[in-house]
Design a protein around this motif. Structure first.
Motif, PDB file in Angstrom:
ATOM      1  N   UNK A  48      -7.615   5.211  -4.574  1.00  0.00           N
ATOM      2  CA  UNK A  48      -8.648   5.950  -3.851  1.00  0.00           C
ATOM      3  C   UNK A  48      -8.150   7.376  -3.635  1.00  0.00           C
ATOM      4  N   UNK A  49      -8.996   8.354  -3.954  1.00  0.00           N
ATOM      5  CA  UNK A  49      -8.638   9.764  -3.806  1.00  0.00           C
ATOM      6  C   UNK A  49      -9.180  10.307  -2.478  1.00  0.00           C
ATOM      7  N   UNK A  50      -8.307  10.966  -1.732  1.00  0.00           N
ATOM      8  CA  UNK A  50      -8.686  11.592  -0.464  1.00  0.00           C
ATOM      9  C   UNK A  50      -8.371  13.083  -0.525  1.00  0.00           C
ATOM     10  N   UNK A  51      -9.238  13.899   0.055  1.00  0.00           N
ATOM     11  CA  UNK A  51      -9.014  15.336   0.200  1.00  0.00           C
ATOM     12  C   UNK A  51      -8.655  15.590   1.661  1.00  0.00           C
ATOM     13  N   UNK A  52      -7.553  16.302   1.910  1.00  0.00           N
ATOM     14  CA  UNK A  52      -7.105  16.504   3.288  1.00  0.00           C
ATOM     15  C   UNK A  52      -6.550  17.916   3.451  1.00  0.00           C
ATOM     16  N   UNK A  53      -6.476  18.373   4.683  1.00  0.00           N
ATOM     17  CA  UNK A  53      -5.726  19.576   5.026  1.00  0.00           C
ATOM     18  C   UNK A  53      -6.201  20.875   4.417  1.00  0.00           C
TER      19      UNK A  53
ATOM     20  N   UNK B  25       0.849  -1.189   0.000  1.00  0.00           N
ATOM     21  CA  UNK B  25       0.000   0.000   0.000  1.00  0.00           C
ATOM     22  C   UNK B  25       0.887   1.241   0.000  1.00  0.00           C
ATOM     23  N   UNK B  26       0.572   2.184  -0.891  1.00  0.00           N
ATOM     24  CA  UNK B  26       1.392   3.388  -1.057  1.00  0.00           C
ATOM     25  C   UNK B  26       0.505   4.618  -0.969  1.00  0.00           C
ATOM     26  N   UNK B  27       0.997   5.624  -0.275  1.00  0.00           N
ATOM     27  CA  UNK B  27       0.319   6.920  -0.232  1.00  0.00           C
ATOM     28  C   UNK B  27       1.089   7.887  -1.122  1.00  0.00           C
ATOM     29  N   UNK B  28       0.422   8.462  -2.115  1.00  0.00           N
ATOM     30  CA  UNK B  28       1.018   9.463  -2.992  1.00  0.00           C
ATOM     31  C   UNK B  28       0.594  10.834  -2.469  1.00  0.00           C
TER      32      UNK B  28
ATOM     33  N   UNK C  57       6.227   3.384 -10.778  1.00  0.00           N
ATOM     34  CA  UNK C  57       6.539   3.328  -9.350  1.00  0.00           C
ATOM     35  C   UNK C  57       5.421   2.669  -8.553  1.00  0.00           C
ATOM     36  N   UNK C  58       4.197   2.698  -9.089  1.00  0.00           N
ATOM     37  CA  UNK C  58       3.047   2.159  -8.363  1.00  0.00           C
ATOM     38  C   UNK C  58       2.608   0.780  -8.851  1.00  0.00           C
ATOM     39  N   UNK C  59       3.238   0.264  -9.891  1.00  0.00           N
ATOM     40  CA  UNK C  59       2.692  -0.913 -10.576  1.00  0.00           C
ATOM     41  C   UNK C  59       2.682  -2.186  -9.733  1.00  0.00           C
ATOM     42  N   UNK C  60       3.521  -2.273  -8.723  1.00  0.00           N
ATOM     43  CA  UNK C  60       3.607  -3.517  -7.950  1.00  0.00           C
ATOM     44  C   UNK C  60       2.850  -3.478  -6.628  1.00  0.00           C
ATOM     45  N   UNK C  61       2.207  -2.367  -6.321  1.00  0.00           N
ATOM     46  CA  UNK C  61       1.454  -2.313  -5.063  1.00  0.00           C
ATOM     47  C   UNK C  61       0.030  -2.807  -5.288  1.00  0.00           C
ATOM     48  N   UNK C  62      -0.672  -3.063  -4.187  1.00  0.00           N
ATOM     49  CA  UNK C  62      -2.058  -3.513  -4.279  1.00  0.00           C
ATOM     50  C   UNK C  62      -3.036  -2.356  -4.379  1.00  0.00           C
ATOM     51  N   UNK C  63      -2.697  -1.225  -3.716  1.00  0.00           N
ATOM     52  CA  UNK C  63      -3.601  -0.077  -3.722  1.00  0.00           C
ATOM     53  C   UNK C  63      -2.813   1.176  -3.391  1.00  0.00           C
ATOM     54  N   UNK C  64      -3.310   2.302  -3.908  1.00  0.00           N
ATOM     55  CA  UNK C  64      -2.655   3.591  -3.666  1.00  0.00           C
ATOM     56  C   UNK C  64      -3.691   4.598  -3.175  1.00  0.00           C
TER      57      UNK C  64
ATOM     58  N   UNK D 137      -5.105   5.305   9.411  1.00  0.00           N
ATOM     59  CA  UNK D 137      -6.494   4.978   9.112  1.00  0.00           C
ATOM     60  C   UNK D 137      -6.727   4.787   7.621  1.00  0.00           C
ATOM     61  N   UNK D 138      -6.090   5.634   6.800  1.00  0.00           N
ATOM     62  CA  UNK D 138      -6.214   5.509   5.345  1.00  0.00           C
ATOM     63  C   UNK D 138      -5.591   4.204   4.865  1.00  0.00           C
ATOM     64  N   UNK D 139      -4.403   3.876   5.373  1.00  0.00           N
ATOM     65  CA  UNK D 139      -3.785   2.606   4.994  1.00  0.00           C
ATOM     66  C   UNK D 139      -4.651   1.429   5.416  1.00  0.00           C
ATOM     67  N   UNK D 140      -5.285   1.561   6.580  1.00  0.00           N
ATOM     68  CA  UNK D 140      -6.186   0.499   7.030  1.00  0.00           C
ATOM     69  C   UNK D 140      -7.356   0.315   6.090  1.00  0.00           C
ATOM     70  N   UNK D 141      -7.887   1.411   5.572  1.00  0.00           N
ATOM     71  CA  UNK D 141      -8.980   1.316   4.601  1.00  0.00           C
ATOM     72  C   UNK D 141      -8.528   0.617   3.322  1.00  0.00           C
ATOM     73  N   UNK D 142      -7.329   0.964   2.857  1.00  0.00           N
ATOM     74  CA  UNK D 142      -6.819   0.304   1.649  1.00  0.00           C
ATOM     75  C   UNK D 142      -6.681  -1.200   1.853  1.00  0.00           C
ATOM     76  N   UNK D 143      -6.181  -1.575   3.023  1.00  0.00           N
ATOM     77  CA  UNK D 143      -6.013  -3.010   3.312  1.00  0.00           C
ATOM     78  C   UNK D 143      -7.360  -3.718   3.379  1.00  0.00           C
ATOM     79  N   UNK D 144      -8.334  -3.102   4.036  1.00  0.00           N
ATOM     80  CA  UNK D 144      -9.665  -3.715   4.121  1.00  0.00           C
ATOM     81  C   UNK D 144     -10.295  -3.857   2.737  1.00  0.00           C
ATOM     82  N   UNK D 145     -10.037  -2.880   1.876  1.00  0.00           N
ATOM     83  CA  UNK D 145     -10.606  -2.922   0.533  1.00  0.00           C
ATOM     84  C   UNK D 145     -10.042  -4.088  -0.276  1.00  0.00           C
ATOM     85  N   UNK D 146      -8.734  -4.290  -0.187  1.00  0.00           N
ATOM     86  CA  UNK D 146      -8.100  -5.310  -1.022  1.00  0.00           C
ATOM     87  C   UNK D 146      -8.161  -6.702  -0.412  1.00  0.00           C
ATOM     88  N   UNK D 147      -8.094  -6.782   0.909  1.00  0.00           N
ATOM     89  CA  UNK D 147      -8.036  -8.094   1.562  1.00  0.00           C
ATOM     90  C   UNK D 147      -9.413  -8.631   1.945  1.00  0.00           C
ATOM     91  N   UNK D 148     -10.344  -7.742   2.297  1.00  0.00           N
ATOM     92  CA  UNK D 148     -11.653  -8.174   2.773  1.00  0.00           C
ATOM     93  C   UNK D 148     -12.773  -7.828   1.804  1.00  0.00           C
TER      94      UNK D 148
END
Length: 393
Positions: free
Chosen positions: A350-355, A264-267, A309-316, A368-379
């Motif tokens: 997944x696009x997030x608006x912050x700050x 999981x990667x945060x851009x 740079x993102x091609x090998x991750x499960x979610x960004x 929390x965002x990484x947790x959401x990505x994991x739940x999306x891909x794994x569960x």
């Protein structure tokens, strides 16, 4: 030999300007960039540089004066923020279309309304299609380093485009950090003298700058400008490598932080990348394979490189500190998925608006965002694809 100092981001950029000693600086004050012209004018008054400082009546005037000075053959710059940048809008496009390699220090602040003076990226993102190169800093050191690299990029014969050097208002512009500075002679040698091939005050070789362009020529001019933007990507990398050899500090179009095996990667861009890195370090200690891709160069947008740079991750998680008001996400929320699709890289995004307007963004938010990505891909959990972080209900 490196000079160790403690400086705010505004101080660091002002110090870089003093070392470069450009020919002309028109400027009009606006929070949180006001300190930059203030400090530069103090350097001039103290005899530490011989830049011609021009106090003007507005930001539109400051960019107009910078364009005129640059067209005349003088190395020029200005500084601004937020509504000041918006007031320059017309002139920003003229600077780029006239292929004038001037530099701007942009201290990012939210654009009105509602009226607010805190940080987000709505000013820089609003100017994203004006033809300027845009480089973003995570911290004070990068604000200093990026500014020194800006003129060699802008003035390269393959480019001849203006450069916007961006840092986050108050977060880096006013906070004090440890920093390593170069000696004056090193900076002068690295940046070099400005020797334009064509300029208005060149005796015996008259030229026109900014004439009316008929339909037979305007489209070709725009294409040449676009080619210059494409060329700037390679020039940015060449200048960064030269700077790395000088300082030991490496730069690229983006920084990959613990992404080699990341699921999981945060851009993300700007100062919040530091928060994301700290969260990733804590998650790695718990066995979570998370990483950060910190985008440094937004224009030209490194689409192919980001996709690879993102091609090998499960979610960004694509993080925007700006609303685009297109009903579908922020600016990066449009650019990154398009880059993935065009390069046939199929990963969940997944696009997030912050700050926005200075709203806090914390380590807990990142995890929390990484947790959401994991739940999306794994569960297989369905999550909102376009959401605001820390939005009060």
């Amino acid at each position: 030999m490196a000079i160790r100092e403690r400086m705010s981001g505004n101080e660091a950029v002002s110090y870089a300007i003093r070392q470069i000693n450009p020919d002309v600086m028109p400027a009009f004050p606006i929070t949180p960039s006001t300190e930059i012209p203030q400090m530069v004018s103090t350097y001039i008054a103290n005899g530490e540089m011989d830049t011609e400082f021009i106090p003007v009546e507005s930001e539109h005037s400051s960019m107009s004066a910078a364009i005129g000075a640059e067209a005349a053959g003088a190395r020029s710059l200005t500084a601004t923020s937020s509504a000041g940048l918006a007031l320059m809008w017309e002139e920003l496009l003229l600077a780029a279309s006239n292929r004038l390699p001037l530099v701007m220090a942009l201290v990012n602040r939210t654009l009105s309304g509602p009226i607010n003076i805190n940080c987000d990226h709505s000013d820089g993102m609003g100017a994203r299609d004006t033809g300027w190169i845009q480089i973003y800093a995570e911290n004070n050191q990068e604000a200093y380093d990026n500014f020194i690299q800006a003129y060699p990029i802008a003035e390269d014969e393959r480019v001849h485009l203006p450069v916007m050097v961006c840092q986050d208002g108050f977060i880096t512009s006013h906070a004090v950090e440890n920093i390593e500075l170069l000696e004056d002679g090193q900076v002068r040698e690295f940046v070099g003298e400005y020797e334009p091939e064509e300029f208005l005050l060149n005796p015996g070789k008259p030229i026109a700058v900014g004439p009316y362009s008929v339909s037979n020529y305007a489209m070709e001019a725009k294409k040449n400008q676009e080619i210059a933007m494409e060329n700037s990507k390679q020039v940015i990398l060449e200048v960064a490598e030269k700077y790395r050899r000088l300082t030991g500090r490496g730069f690229g179009l983006f920084e990959e932080y613990r992404t080699e095996d990341a699921d999981y990667i945060m851009l993300i861009m700007g100062s919040a990348a530091g928060t994301a890195k700290q969260a990733v370090d804590e998650m790695r200690e718990k066995g979570k394979k998370a990483g950060v891709l910190k985008l440094r160069v937004f224009r030209p947008f490194p689409a192919e490189e980001v996709a690879q740079a993102l091609k090998n991750c499960k979610a960004v998680a694509i993080m925007d500190r700006c609303e685009s008001y297109n009903g579908n996400g922020g600016p990066l929320g449009s650019e990154v998925p398009a880059a993935l699709f065009k390069n046939k890289v199929m990963v969940e995004a997944v696009n997030y608006i912050y700050g926005l307007a200075g709203r806090d963004f914390t380590i807990r938010d990142v995890t929390g965002i990484f947790g959401e990505l994991e739940d999306m891909t794994e569960k297989g959990t369905s999550i909102e694809q376009y959401q605001y972080i820390r939005l009060r209900k």
